[in-house]
Design a protein around this motif. Sequence first.
Motif, mmCIF file in Angstrom:
data_model
loop_
_atom_site.group_PDB
_atom_site.id
_atom_site.type_symbol
_atom_site.label_atom_id
_atom_site.label_comp_id
_atom_site.label_asym_id
_atom_site.label_seq_id
_atom_site.Cartn_x
_atom_site.Cartn_y
_atom_site.Cartn_z
ATOM 1 N N GLN A 145 0.828 -1.204 0.000
ATOM 2 C CA GLN A 145 0.000 0.000 0.000
ATOM 3 C C GLN A 145 0.864 1.257 0.000
ATOM 4 O O GLN A 145 0.577 2.220 -0.715
ATOM 5 N N ARG A 146 1.933 1.268 0.799
ATOM 6 C CA ARG A 146 2.815 2.428 0.854
ATOM 7 C C ARG A 146 3.463 2.679 -0.507
ATOM 8 O O ARG A 146 3.497 3.809 -0.985
ATOM 9 N N LYS A 147 3.957 1.623 -1.136
ATOM 10 C CA LYS A 147 4.603 1.771 -2.437
ATOM 11 C C LYS A 147 3.597 2.243 -3.479
ATOM 12 O O LYS A 147 3.913 3.060 -4.337
ATOM 13 N N ARG A 148 2.388 1.724 -3.414
ATOM 14 C CA ARG A 148 1.350 2.096 -4.369
ATOM 15 C C ARG A 148 0.988 3.573 -4.226
ATOM 16 O O ARG A 148 0.808 4.278 -5.212
ATOM 17 N N GLN A 149 0.897 4.046 -2.986
ATOM 18 C CA GLN A 149 0.565 5.452 -2.757
ATOM 19 C C GLN A 149 1.693 6.365 -3.227
ATOM 20 O O GLN A 149 1.446 7.458 -3.726
ATOM 21 N N MET A 150 2.928 5.911 -3.095
ATOM 22 C CA MET A 150 4.061 6.724 -3.528
ATOM 23 C C MET A 150 4.113 6.830 -5.052
ATOM 24 O O MET A 150 4.587 7.820 -5.587
ATOM 25 N N GLN A 151 3.596 5.834 -5.757
ATOM 26 C CA GLN A 151 3.631 5.829 -7.216
ATOM 27 C C GLN A 151 2.512 6.654 -7.830
ATOM 28 O O GLN A 151 2.606 7.069 -8.969
ATOM 29 N N GLN A 152 1.441 6.901 -7.087
ATOM 30 C CA GLN A 152 0.319 7.662 -7.612
ATOM 31 C C GLN A 152 0.701 9.136 -7.677
ATOM 32 O O GLN A 152 1.317 9.659 -6.755
#
Length: 63
Positions: A29-36
């Motif tokens: 989730q953290r990585k996904r939020q950083m990519q958005q």
Amino acid sequence: MTDMETYMAAVNRSYRSERGRKDIGDDFQRKRQMQQPVRGQYSQQPAKRLFQGPSKGPYPQGQ
């Protein structure tokens, strides 16, 4: 090993397994939020098409 020790060992293994799965999910989730992209960062709207008048269609006008 007694039944209680076996039970506690199974509970501890299960807890560690579930905790590991949660940590993996949290990392995902953290990585996904950083990519958005940040809101407004890519606020450019798609190009608009110019109005070309009424559609000609397969039939001539007046019918």
